[in-house]
Scaffold this motif. Structure first.
Motif, mmCIF file in Angstrom:
data_model
loop_
_atom_site.group_PDB
_atom_site.id
_atom_site.type_symbol
_atom_site.label_atom_id
_atom_site.label_comp_id
_atom_site.label_asym_id
_atom_site.label_seq_id
_atom_site.Cartn_x
_atom_site.Cartn_y
_atom_site.Cartn_z
ATOM 1 N N PHE A 1 0.830 -1.198 0.000
ATOM 2 C CA PHE A 1 0.000 0.000 0.000
ATOM 3 C C PHE A 1 0.872 1.258 0.000
ATOM 4 O O PHE A 1 0.647 2.181 -0.773
ATOM 5 N N LEU A 2 1.887 1.285 0.868
ATOM 6 C CA LEU A 2 2.780 2.440 0.942
ATOM 7 C C LEU A 2 3.571 2.607 -0.353
ATOM 8 O O LEU A 2 3.896 3.730 -0.738
ATOM 9 N N ALA A 3 3.867 1.516 -1.038
ATOM 10 C CA ALA A 3 4.644 1.575 -2.277
ATOM 11 C C ALA A 3 3.832 2.098 -3.463
ATOM 12 O O ALA A 3 4.413 2.487 -4.477
ATOM 13 N N GLU A 4 2.515 2.130 -3.349
ATOM 14 C CA GLU A 4 1.682 2.651 -4.437
ATOM 15 C C GLU A 4 1.839 4.165 -4.528
ATOM 16 O O GLU A 4 2.061 4.827 -3.519
ATOM 17 N N PRO A 5 1.709 4.732 -5.731
ATOM 18 C CA PRO A 5 1.877 6.186 -5.876
ATOM 19 C C PRO A 5 0.688 6.958 -5.310
ATOM 20 O O PRO A 5 -0.352 7.082 -5.946
ATOM 21 N N ARG A 6 0.851 7.411 -4.109
ATOM 22 C CA ARG A 6 -0.162 8.217 -3.408
ATOM 23 C C ARG A 6 0.509 9.501 -2.957
ATOM 24 O O ARG A 6 1.718 9.545 -2.797
ATOM 25 N N TYR B 1 8.854 4.819 -2.141
ATOM 26 C CA TYR B 1 9.064 3.742 -1.181
ATOM 27 C C TYR B 1 9.001 2.412 -1.924
ATOM 28 O O TYR B 1 8.138 2.230 -2.784
ATOM 29 N N GLU B 2 9.909 1.519 -1.589
ATOM 30 C CA GLU B 2 9.852 0.141 -2.055
ATOM 31 C C GLU B 2 9.844 -0.744 -0.824
ATOM 32 O O GLU B 2 10.562 -0.456 0.148
ATOM 33 N N PRO B 3 9.022 -1.808 -0.811
ATOM 34 C CA PRO B 3 8.928 -2.652 0.379
ATOM 35 C C PRO B 3 10.302 -3.035 0.941
ATOM 36 O O PRO B 3 11.195 -3.443 0.203
ATOM 37 N N GLY B 4 10.429 -2.837 2.250
ATOM 38 C CA GLY B 4 11.664 -3.144 2.945
ATOM 39 C C GLY B 4 12.697 -2.028 2.915
ATOM 40 O O GLY B 4 13.735 -2.122 3.564
ATOM 41 N N GLY B 5 12.412 -0.961 2.180
ATOM 42 C CA GLY B 5 13.385 0.123 2.021
ATOM 43 C C GLY B 5 13.042 1.353 2.846
ATOM 44 O O GLY B 5 12.291 1.291 3.818
ATOM 45 N N ASP B 6 13.620 2.458 2.423
ATOM 46 C CA ASP B 6 13.408 3.749 3.079
ATOM 47 C C ASP B 6 12.338 4.552 2.342
ATOM 48 O O ASP B 6 12.152 4.390 1.140
ATOM 49 N N LEU C 1 4.946 9.947 8.005
ATOM 50 C CA LEU C 1 4.297 10.054 6.704
ATOM 51 C C LEU C 1 3.030 9.226 6.764
ATOM 52 O O LEU C 1 3.054 8.081 7.216
ATOM 53 N N CYS C 2 1.924 9.822 6.324
ATOM 54 C CA CYS C 2 0.651 9.116 6.284
ATOM 55 C C CYS C 2 0.120 9.154 4.859
ATOM 56 O O CYS C 2 0.150 10.199 4.206
ATOM 57 N N VAL C 3 -0.342 7.996 4.368
ATOM 58 C CA VAL C 3 -0.980 7.915 3.057
ATOM 59 C C VAL C 3 -2.313 7.213 3.236
ATOM 60 O O VAL C 3 -2.475 6.387 4.142
ATOM 61 N N ARG D 1 6.952 8.545 -11.081
ATOM 62 C CA ARG D 1 6.009 7.882 -10.167
ATOM 63 C C ARG D 1 4.648 8.581 -10.188
ATOM 64 O O ARG D 1 3.612 7.937 -10.102
ATOM 65 N N TYR D 2 4.661 9.901 -10.303
ATOM 66 C CA TYR D 2 3.426 10.672 -10.172
ATOM 67 C C TYR D 2 2.858 11.225 -11.471
ATOM 68 O O TYR D 2 1.711 11.659 -11.497
#
Length: 158
Positions: free
Chosen positions: A9-14, A39-44, A67-69, A103-104
Motif C-alpha cells: 500500500f505504501l509503495a503505491e503512488p499516493r 518507497y519500495e517494500p523493505g526500504g526507506d 508520513l501518512c498515506v 512515479r506521479y
C-alpha cells in the motif's frame, strides 16, 4: 493490515502527508504538508525538498518524521509510518528526482516537468527515513461485518 499489505500500500503512488516537529517555538503544532514520496517494500521512504525550506530545516532539527498515506475510496485504508532520517543526500541525485516525477506523472508530463524544473537539481536535497513504527487500517473487514450485521436486522428469520 499484515506487513506485506501495508508495505504494498505504501509503495503505491499516493500523495503522502509528512509530519515533523516544529521546533520554532511558541504554540506551534507539527508541520504537516503534502509531499511526493517514494518507497519500495523493505526500504526507506524518500522525500525531496528544497535545501533552504522550513520543511528541510525542521527535518534536519528533528532527525525523524512521519508520513501518512490514505485511500479515500470505500472501504477506507491508510498507512502511517514514523522513523529516523537515515540519510540526507545533498544535492539530489538526478535519478531520484526522475523516479519521483515518473512515479506521479505520465511519461510526457514527467519529461516536461523535469525539463521545466531542472534548476531544482542544484537547490533540492533528499531525506531518507527508515520506517520504525507503523500504523495501518483497512476498513474492508469492518465494512463487511457492518453489512452483515445490518442484513441480520431486516426482520427475516434467516
Amino acid at each position: 493490515m499484515p506487513r506485506p499489505d501495508r508495505e504494498r500500500f505504501l509503495a503505491e503512488p499516493r500523495i503522502g502527508v509528512l509530519g515533523v516537529t516544529d521546533s520554532r517555538g511558541g504554540d506551534r503544532g507539527p508541520l504537516i504538508v503534502p509531499v511526493w514520496y517514494d518507497y519500495e517494500p523493505g526500504g526507506d521512504v524518500v522525500v525531496e525538498t528544497g535545501r533552504e525550506t522550513i520543511k528541510a530545516q525542521l527535518l534536519r532539527a528533528a532527525g525523524r518524521f512521519s508520513l501518512c498515506v490514505q485511500d479515500e475510496g470505500r472501504p477506507y485504508r491508510y498507512v502511517s509510518v514514523e522513523g529516523p532520517v537515515t540519510a540526507i543526500e545533498d544535492p539530489v541525485d538526478p535519478a531520484v528526482r526522475e523516479a519521483l516525477a515518473r512515479r506521479y506523472l505520465d511519461p510526457e508530463e514527467a519529461a516536461a516537468y523535469l525539463v521545466a524544473t531542472s534548476g531544482q537539481l542544484k537547490d533540492d536535497i533528499v531525506f531518507r527515513m527508515r520506517p520504525q513504527h507503523w500504523r495501518s487500517a483497512d476498513f474492508a473487514a469492518f465494512a463487511a461485518d457492518f453489512a452483515e450485521a445490518g442484513a441480520g436486522q431486516d426482520g427475516s428469520a434467516g
